[in-house]
Design an enzyme around this catalytic site. Structure first.
Site, PDB file in Angstrom:
ATOM      1  N   ARG A 230       0.854  -1.192   0.000  1.00  0.00           N
ATOM      2  CA  ARG A 230       0.000   0.000   0.000  1.00  0.00           C
ATOM      3  C   ARG A 230       0.887   1.237   0.000  1.00  0.00           C
ATOM      4  O   ARG A 230       1.951   1.256   0.624  1.00  0.00           O
ATOM      5  CB  ARG A 230      -0.899   0.037   1.241  1.00  0.00           C
ATOM      6  CG  ARG A 230      -2.131  -0.855   1.151  1.00  0.00           C
ATOM      7  CD  ARG A 230      -3.165  -0.312   0.154  1.00  0.00           C
ATOM      8  NE  ARG A 230      -4.357  -1.121   0.096  1.00  0.00           N
ATOM      9  CZ  ARG A 230      -4.560  -2.128  -0.773  1.00  0.00           C
ATOM     10  NH1 ARG A 230      -3.634  -2.440  -1.668  1.00  0.00           N
ATOM     11  NH2 ARG A 230      -5.691  -2.800  -0.767  1.00  0.00           N
ATOM     12  N   HIS A 278      -1.178   0.801  -9.655  1.00  0.00           N
ATOM     13  CA  HIS A 278      -1.896  -0.097  -8.721  1.00  0.00           C
ATOM     14  C   HIS A 278      -2.582  -1.237  -9.495  1.00  0.00           C
ATOM     15  O   HIS A 278      -3.803  -1.419  -9.412  1.00  0.00           O
ATOM     16  CB  HIS A 278      -2.928   0.686  -7.894  1.00  0.00           C
ATOM     17  CG  HIS A 278      -3.375  -0.056  -6.665  1.00  0.00           C
ATOM     18  ND1 HIS A 278      -3.642   0.540  -5.466  1.00  0.00           N
ATOM     19  CD2 HIS A 278      -3.611  -1.382  -6.454  1.00  0.00           C
ATOM     20  CE1 HIS A 278      -4.023  -0.356  -4.574  1.00  0.00           C
ATOM     21  NE2 HIS A 278      -4.012  -1.546  -5.165  1.00  0.00           N
TER      22      HIS A 278
HETATM   23  P1  NDP Z   1      -2.130 -11.464   4.457  1.00  0.00           P
HETATM   24  O1  NDP Z   1      -3.024 -10.951   5.529  1.00  0.00           O
HETATM   25  O2  NDP Z   1      -2.269 -12.875   4.024  1.00  0.00           O
HETATM   26  O3  NDP Z   1      -0.602 -11.243   4.868  1.00  0.00           O
HETATM   27  C1  NDP Z   1      -0.152 -10.096   5.509  1.00  0.00           C
HETATM   28  C2  NDP Z   1       1.266 -10.343   6.000  1.00  0.00           C
HETATM   29  O4  NDP Z   1       1.771  -9.119   6.539  1.00  0.00           O
HETATM   30  C3  NDP Z   1       1.331 -11.391   7.107  1.00  0.00           C
HETATM   31  O5  NDP Z   1       2.469 -12.186   6.956  1.00  0.00           O
HETATM   32  C4  NDP Z   1       1.434 -10.525   8.364  1.00  0.00           C
HETATM   33  O6  NDP Z   1       2.079 -11.156   9.456  1.00  0.00           O
HETATM   34  C5  NDP Z   1       2.289  -9.410   7.834  1.00  0.00           C
HETATM   35  N1  NDP Z   1       2.174  -8.228   8.695  1.00  0.00           N
HETATM   36  C6  NDP Z   1       1.083  -7.488   8.985  1.00  0.00           C
HETATM   37  N2  NDP Z   1       1.389  -6.500   9.844  1.00  0.00           N
HETATM   38  C7  NDP Z   1       2.702  -6.629  10.112  1.00  0.00           C
HETATM   39  C8  NDP Z   1       3.598  -5.929  10.944  1.00  0.00           C
HETATM   40  N3  NDP Z   1       3.206  -4.879  11.670  1.00  0.00           N
HETATM   41  N4  NDP Z   1       4.874  -6.331  10.989  1.00  0.00           N
HETATM   42  C9  NDP Z   1       5.293  -7.397  10.267  1.00  0.00           C
HETATM   43  N5  NDP Z   1       4.489  -8.120   9.456  1.00  0.00           N
HETATM   44  C10 NDP Z   1       3.205  -7.730   9.382  1.00  0.00           C
HETATM   45  O7  NDP Z   1      -2.332 -10.462   3.227  1.00  0.00           O
HETATM   46  P2  NDP Z   1      -2.091 -10.773   1.669  1.00  0.00           P
HETATM   47  O8  NDP Z   1      -0.784 -11.417   1.515  1.00  0.00           O
HETATM   48  O9  NDP Z   1      -3.283 -11.421   1.088  1.00  0.00           O
HETATM   49  O10 NDP Z   1      -2.053  -9.273   1.090  1.00  0.00           O
HETATM   50  C11 NDP Z   1      -1.096  -8.372   1.562  1.00  0.00           C
HETATM   51  C12 NDP Z   1      -1.384  -6.965   1.065  1.00  0.00           C
HETATM   52  O11 NDP Z   1      -1.075  -6.851  -0.316  1.00  0.00           O
HETATM   53  C13 NDP Z   1      -2.842  -6.521   1.126  1.00  0.00           C
HETATM   54  O12 NDP Z   1      -3.217  -6.133   2.418  1.00  0.00           O
HETATM   55  C14 NDP Z   1      -2.834  -5.334   0.175  1.00  0.00           C
HETATM   56  O13 NDP Z   1      -2.480  -4.151   0.862  1.00  0.00           O
HETATM   57  C15 NDP Z   1      -1.731  -5.711  -0.822  1.00  0.00           C
HETATM   58  N6  NDP Z   1      -2.267  -6.000  -2.141  1.00  0.00           N
HETATM   59  C16 NDP Z   1      -1.942  -5.150  -3.168  1.00  0.00           C
HETATM   60  C17 NDP Z   1      -2.401  -5.401  -4.436  1.00  0.00           C
HETATM   61  C18 NDP Z   1      -1.971  -4.560  -5.575  1.00  0.00           C
HETATM   62  O14 NDP Z   1      -2.506  -4.715  -6.676  1.00  0.00           O
HETATM   63  N7  NDP Z   1      -0.999  -3.687  -5.395  1.00  0.00           N
HETATM   64  C19 NDP Z   1      -3.276  -6.540  -4.717  1.00  0.00           C
HETATM   65  C20 NDP Z   1      -3.532  -7.382  -3.587  1.00  0.00           C
HETATM   66  C21 NDP Z   1      -3.038  -7.114  -2.334  1.00  0.00           C
HETATM   67  P3  NDP Z   1       1.485 -12.501  10.115  1.00  0.00           P
HETATM   68  O15 NDP Z   1       1.883 -13.600   9.140  1.00  0.00           O
HETATM   69  O16 NDP Z   1       2.160 -12.614  11.403  1.00  0.00           O
HETATM   70  O17 NDP Z   1       0.001 -12.323  10.204  1.00  0.00           O
HETATM   71  C1  OXD Z   2      -6.107  -5.529  -3.190  1.00  0.00           C
HETATM   72  C2  OXD Z   2      -5.666  -4.541  -4.187  1.00  0.00           C
HETATM   73  O1  OXD Z   2      -5.973  -5.265  -1.999  1.00  0.00           O
HETATM   74  O2  OXD Z   2      -5.960  -4.743  -5.396  1.00  0.00           O
HETATM   75  O3  OXD Z   2      -6.575  -6.613  -3.600  1.00  0.00           O
HETATM   76  O4  OXD Z   2      -5.014  -3.577  -3.858  1.00  0.00           O
END
Ligand code: NDP
Ligand code: OXD
Length: 315
Positions: A230, A278
């Site tokens: 993000r 994005h």
């Molecule tokens: P998940 O919830 O599966 O994974 C999130 C990961 O981030 C987990 O490993 C979590 O740790 C870790 N995390 C969260 N907070 C912290 C922190 N404070 N310190 C360290 N690690 C942290 O999410 P997804 O993998 O499905 O998606 C991740 C992000 O990707 C989405 O939230 C979105 O913002 C972004 N995204 C962007 C897209 C784009 O087109 N640019 C498309 C899709 C997603 P833990 O394993 O311990 O829970």
């Molecule tokens: C998502 C994105 O969070 O597209 O899936 O950013």
């Protein structure tokens, strides 16, 4: 039972048509023009929903995010407290993200932008290259997206590590966890990839201090960042300053502090920055509608919903 679409920035017809094809009898409503009697609405699907709308739906039982991230939904201070939020966790979305991450790691590693420039000027410069095993990739966020990207990059031969809030275990990937191990993770990282959700804890995490802690031992002498998590995780002024001072070798950015990226942003034209709008992992209307419908059917059958957001964690 009606399903309300709250997708003000997307062409909603594509989504409602996809759902109608899968569930022809579904009572579909669209905000703001075709909401009808709000008492009928049991489900809402949302992407960047306007604040204050969801709280006004008295019989709402589930909110579906049309993406993996839920930060925009959670930012509504009037969000109904007890209504579950289901986010997307779908192999199609994950694979799209993996493609993006692998593409941009390889593009940086193989210096494709330099080759493109050379071709434009008809320069035959076969500069020395290095192997994948010379580069340490570090992925912030080892969830659904981060762990899949980590495994693919590992299989390509990169030295891969990941960092998450709680400890993950992935074969062949060095897994760091928590604030206490953040610096050690940064110190060994030549290419930093963010696949973190946006939460108060991750806000501004890609800043000058973080950049300064990254490895300078890699083949480019300075680190590279790739952010597809993000935009609010990055301090763009710090990234630009680090690029200009040589503390950062290059950046690939899919997400921005302000989206769409304003035309006056220097990131658009910076020679070391690759900008994508994005689009790292787009939600496919047919696939994601089928996912939402599956969840609705589970809920109607009294089965537990999957991928429910933990509001206390913020993702
Ligand atoms: P998940 O919830 O599966 O994974 C999130 C990961 O981030 C987990 O490993 C979590 O740790 C870790 N995390 C969260 N907070 C912290 C922190 N404070 N310190 C360290 N690690 C942290 O999410 P997804 O993998 O499905 O998606 C991740 C992000 O990707 C989405 O939230 C979105 O913002 C972004 N995204 C962007 C897209 C784009 O087109 N640019 C498309 C899709 C997603 P833990 O394993 O311990 O829970
Ligand atoms: C998502 C994105 O969070 O597209 O899936 O950013």
């Amino acid at each position: 039972m009606a399903l309300l679409y709250l997708t003000p920035t997307w062409p909603t017809d594509v989504w409602t048509n996809a759902m109608r094809k899968l569930a022809p009898g579904m009572d579909i409503r669209v905000w703001p023009d075709r909401v009808g009697n709000i008492a009928d609405i049991r489900y809402a699907v949302a992407w960047l929903p306007p604040a204050n709308v969801l709280r006004g739906l008295p019989n709402l039982s589930v909110i579906f995010s049309l993406g993996a991230g839920v930060d925009a939904i959670l930012s509504d201070p009037t969000l109904p407290e007890a209504t579950p939020i289901v986010r997307v966790n779908e192999p199609d979305l994950t694979m799209r993200m993996t493609e993006y991450v692998v593409l941009h790691v390889l593009m940086q590693h193989r210096q494709q932008r330099r080759l493109d420039q050379n071709q434009k000027q008809k320069i035959w410069d076969s500069f020395p290259t290095h192997g994948a095993s010379d580069l340490a990739v570090g992925i912030m966020g080892l969830g659904v997206m981060g762990s899949d990207s980590a495994m693919r990059l590992r299989d390509l031969g990169f030295k891969v590590a990941g960092w998450s809030r709680t400890r993950r275990r992935i074969e062949g990937v060095h897994c760091y966890a928590g604030d206490a191990e953040f610096d050690a993770f940064l110190h060994r990282t030549d290419i930093l990839v963010s696949l973190l959700p946006h939460t108060p804890a991750t806000s501004g995490i890609i800043n000058r201090e973080t950049i300064r802690k990254l490895s300078r031992k890699g083949p480019f002498g300075a680190p590279i960042i790739i952010n597809a998590g993000r935009g609010k995780q990055q301090v763009e002024a710090d990234i630009l300053a680090a690029l200009d001072s040589g503390e950062l070798h290059a950046a690939t950015l899919d997400v921005f502090e302000t989206e769409p990226l304003p035309p006056e942003s220097p990131l658009w034209t910076h020679p070391k920055v690759t900008v994508t709008p994005h689009c790292a992992a787009d939600s496919d209307p047919e696939t994601i509608s089928a996912y939402v419908l599956r969840q609705i059917r589970r809920h109607e059958a009294g089965e537990p919903l999957e991928n429910v957001v933990d509001r206390a964690r913020g993702y």
